[in-house]
Design an enzyme around this catalytic site. Structure first.
Site, PDB file in Angstrom:
ATOM      1  CE  LYS A 157     -80.319  36.233  87.928  1.00 47.92           C
ATOM      2  NZ  LYS A 157     -80.848  35.993  89.254  1.00 47.92           N
TER       3      LYS A 157
ATOM      4  N   GLY B  81     -99.287  39.039  96.110  1.00 50.31           N
ATOM      5  CA  GLY B  81     -98.794  37.927  95.285  1.00 50.31           C
ATOM      6  C   GLY B  81     -98.759  36.636  96.077  1.00 50.31           C
TER       7      GLY B  81
ATOM      8  N   GLY C  79     -97.867  33.563  94.839  1.00 51.08           N
ATOM      9  CA  GLY C  79     -97.176  32.556  94.038  1.00 51.08           C
ATOM     10  C   GLY C  79     -96.399  31.634  94.961  1.00 51.08           C
TER      11      GLY C  79
ATOM     12  CB  VAL D 114     -92.130  33.607  97.662  1.00 47.94           C
ATOM     13  CG1 VAL D 114     -91.709  34.255  98.973  1.00 47.94           C
ATOM     14  CG2 VAL D 114     -90.896  33.065  96.943  1.00 47.94           C
TER      15      VAL D 114
HETATM   16  P1  NAD Z   1     -94.352  33.424  91.308  1.00 47.69           P
HETATM   17  O1  NAD Z   1     -94.368  33.725  89.849  1.00 47.69           O
HETATM   18  O2  NAD Z   1     -94.577  32.033  91.755  1.00 47.69           O
HETATM   19  O3  NAD Z   1     -95.464  34.334  92.047  1.00 47.69           O
HETATM   20  C1  NAD Z   1     -95.665  35.669  91.791  1.00 47.69           C
HETATM   21  C2  NAD Z   1     -97.151  35.943  91.999  1.00 47.69           C
HETATM   22  O4  NAD Z   1     -97.380  37.337  91.931  1.00 47.69           O
HETATM   23  C3  NAD Z   1     -98.047  35.305  90.942  1.00 47.69           C
HETATM   24  O5  NAD Z   1     -99.096  34.598  91.574  1.00 47.69           O
HETATM   25  C4  NAD Z   1     -98.565  36.492  90.133  1.00 47.69           C
HETATM   26  O6  NAD Z   1     -99.872  36.275  89.622  1.00 47.69           O
HETATM   27  C5  NAD Z   1     -98.567  37.570  91.191  1.00 47.69           C
HETATM   28  N1  NAD Z   1     -98.523  38.939  90.692  1.00 47.69           N
HETATM   29  C6  NAD Z   1     -97.831  39.441  89.642  1.00 47.69           C
HETATM   30  N2  NAD Z   1     -98.044  40.765  89.527  1.00 47.69           N
HETATM   31  C7  NAD Z   1     -98.870  41.110  90.555  1.00 47.69           C
HETATM   32  C8  NAD Z   1     -99.436  42.325  91.001  1.00 47.69           C
HETATM   33  N3  NAD Z   1     -99.211  43.469  90.357  1.00 47.69           N
HETATM   34  N4  NAD Z   1    -100.236  42.305  92.093  1.00 47.69           N
HETATM   35  C9  NAD Z   1    -100.491  41.165  92.750  1.00 47.69           C
HETATM   36  N5  NAD Z   1     -99.972  39.966  92.373  1.00 47.69           N
HETATM   37  C10 NAD Z   1     -99.176  39.949  91.296  1.00 47.69           C
HETATM   38  O7  NAD Z   1     -92.978  34.002  91.851  1.00 47.69           O
HETATM   39  P2  NAD Z   1     -92.260  33.652  93.230  1.00 47.69           P
HETATM   40  O8  NAD Z   1     -91.259  32.595  92.998  1.00 47.69           O
HETATM   41  O9  NAD Z   1     -93.280  33.495  94.288  1.00 47.69           O
HETATM   42  O10 NAD Z   1     -91.438  34.990  93.455  1.00 47.69           O
HETATM   43  C11 NAD Z   1     -92.081  36.164  93.900  1.00 47.69           C
HETATM   44  C12 NAD Z   1     -91.059  37.284  93.998  1.00 47.69           C
HETATM   45  O11 NAD Z   1     -90.002  36.900  94.877  1.00 47.69           O
HETATM   46  C13 NAD Z   1     -90.363  37.664  92.687  1.00 47.69           C
HETATM   47  O12 NAD Z   1     -90.074  39.041  92.717  1.00 47.69           O
HETATM   48  C14 NAD Z   1     -89.063  36.871  92.737  1.00 47.69           C
HETATM   49  O13 NAD Z   1     -88.063  37.469  91.940  1.00 47.69           O
HETATM   50  C15 NAD Z   1     -88.744  36.979  94.212  1.00 47.69           C
HETATM   51  N6  NAD Z   1     -87.869  35.925  94.714  1.00 47.69           N
HETATM   52  C16 NAD Z   1     -88.262  34.630  94.645  1.00 47.69           C
HETATM   53  C17 NAD Z   1     -87.428  33.634  95.149  1.00 47.69           C
HETATM   54  C18 NAD Z   1     -87.845  32.187  95.106  1.00 47.69           C
HETATM   55  O14 NAD Z   1     -87.214  31.363  95.805  1.00 47.69           O
HETATM   56  N7  NAD Z   1     -88.863  31.811  94.347  1.00 47.69           N
HETATM   57  C19 NAD Z   1     -86.201  33.976  95.720  1.00 47.69           C
HETATM   58  C20 NAD Z   1     -85.829  35.323  95.813  1.00 47.69           C
HETATM   59  C21 NAD Z   1     -86.686  36.293  95.304  1.00 47.69           C
END
Ligand code: NAD
Length: 342
Positions: free
Chosen positions: A78, A177, A179, A181
């Site tokens: 990382k 959430g 977002g 994912v």
């Molecule tokens: P993202 O930033 O696109 O989405 C996260 C969403 O969560 C946002 O819409 C945000 O407004 C919302 N959010 C934040 N705090 C919140 C809360 N307290 N209550 C409700 N909603 C809340 O991120 P992502 O890429 O969708 O990733 C989501 C999670 O999955 C993260 O923890 C990330 O580390 C993990 N992750 C993502 C991937 C990937 O491929 N993107 C891979 C492995 C792990």
């Protein structure tokens, strides 16, 4: 901190500085036992360089475990670029960082993470081949992460039904959430006829999602834990499964995409007492890493699908082991990773 690096056997910790660019970065290679150390680069402000080091050490180790458990030919690493206050030249920063990555001769491969984008990876790619997820390679991992999360639930429905863990004939899921994912998980669940409840702190995002998918129910942020659904699916932030939320969570299954969902080992007993099955995050959310790992392969999509298909099987084996031996699911997952690390 230095003694920790030796005690926990981090293979290499490199500090890079280019004062002209205002660039301070740390790259940690935790392990190359299974292959080059692949892991994202964070671009983030920290209270101190020690905090940055602590963050990158933990994250690199987690990458080793995730890659090993997913049977990938990758080690764990990382990087962090410590973001400074005030103005900076983003392109110059990422080019400078790319030169640092290049010096490691492929033992570390960088990718997108918190605060970095596919466009930043494109800039890094101008100075080093050791980068994944460039904008031009169209390598968005999130749909693959979501696929692994959803299959971990959907392919195991009969198993959950046999345990009596589903409340009715139509599965229901509450997603925290929506977002990159969470929104994809919601779409997959809607397509399969689930009752879908979603929450997000971003109201505009929620409204737009509801407009696109009238079938979803919107739930206020705090109420998501108390929703009477079969599955709670954390897809926002870490630490959301903790003694406080566990006193409210109504679902008997927790499977989601967020990293570091458990606040700590204090959750093990509470999960056991409430007879909740928790799908260890680094097993469940490995789909994105699998996608990134496949990027330079000839048969990338087929290989990615084959590896993602193993995720729900692995999750079920972990649950079975947990139920028969009483070992916390996260510990079972760690045992799998350690075994694959030899
Ligand atoms: P993202 O930033 O696109 O989405 C996260 C969403 O969560 C946002 O819409 C945000 O407004 C919302 N959010 C934040 N705090 C919140 C809360 N307290 N209550 C409700 N909603 C809340 O991120 P992502 O890429 O969708 O990733 C989501 C999670 O999955 C993260 O923890 C990330 O580390 C993990 N992750 C993502 C991937 C990937 O491929 N993107 C891979 C492995 C792990």
């Amino acid at each position: 901190m230095i003694s920790r690096i030796f005690e926990e056997a981090y293979e290499q910790v490199s500090f890079f500085s280019n004062p002209k660019l205002g660039l301070n970065a740390i790259i940690v290679i935790h392990s190359t036992k299974r292959g080059p150390a692949l892991g994202g680069c964070r671009f983030k402000s920290y209270n101190s360089p020690n905090d940055a080091l602590d963050d990158v050490l933990k994250l690199s180790k987690a990458m080793t475990l995730k890659a090993a458990a997913a049977e990938l030919p990758l080690g764990g690493g990382k990087a962090v670029i410590i973001k400074k206050e005030g103005e900076f030249n983003r392109e110059a920063i990422f080019k400078g960082f790319g030169e640092f990555v290049n010096r490691l001769n492929g033992h570390y491969i960088t990718a997108e993470d918190l605060g970095t984008t596919a466009d930043d990876m494109e800039i890094i790619g101008q100075v080093t081949p050791f980068v994944r997820g460039k904008a031009s390679s169209k390598g968005d991992p999130s749909p693959y992460t979501a696929q692994g999360v959803f299959l971990s639930i959907h392919n195991n429905l009969d198993f959950f039904r046999d345990l009596g863990y589903l409340k009715g004939s139509t599965p229901s899921i509450s997603i925290q959430g929506i977002g990159a994912v969470g929104s994809k998980v919601a779409e997959l669940a809607l397509k399969e006829g689930y009752r879908v409840y979603v929450s997000d702190i971003d109201k505009e995002k929620l409204d737009a999602f509801k407009k696109q998918h009238p079938g979803v129910e919107i739930v206020p942020s705090e109420a998501i834990f108390e929703q009477e659904t079969d599955i709670f699916c954390p897809c926002a932030i870490g630490g959301v499964v903790n003694p406080n939320t566990l006193s409210k969570i109504q679902s008997r299954i927790i499977i989601g995409g967020a990293n570091n969902q458990l606040s700590g080992e204090e959750c093990y007993e509470l999960l056991r007492d409430k007879r909740i099955l928790y799908g260890p995050d680094f097993i469940v959310n490995a789909g994105g890493l699998i996608k990134v790992a496949s990027e330079n392969m000839d048969n990338a999509e087929a290989w990615t699908q084959k590896m993602i298909a193993k995720i729900p099987e692995r999750v079920r084996l972990i649950f079975e082991d947990h139920l028969s031996k009483g070992i916390p699911t996260e510990r079972v997952a760690l045992q799998i990773a350690m075994k694959n690390l030899g």
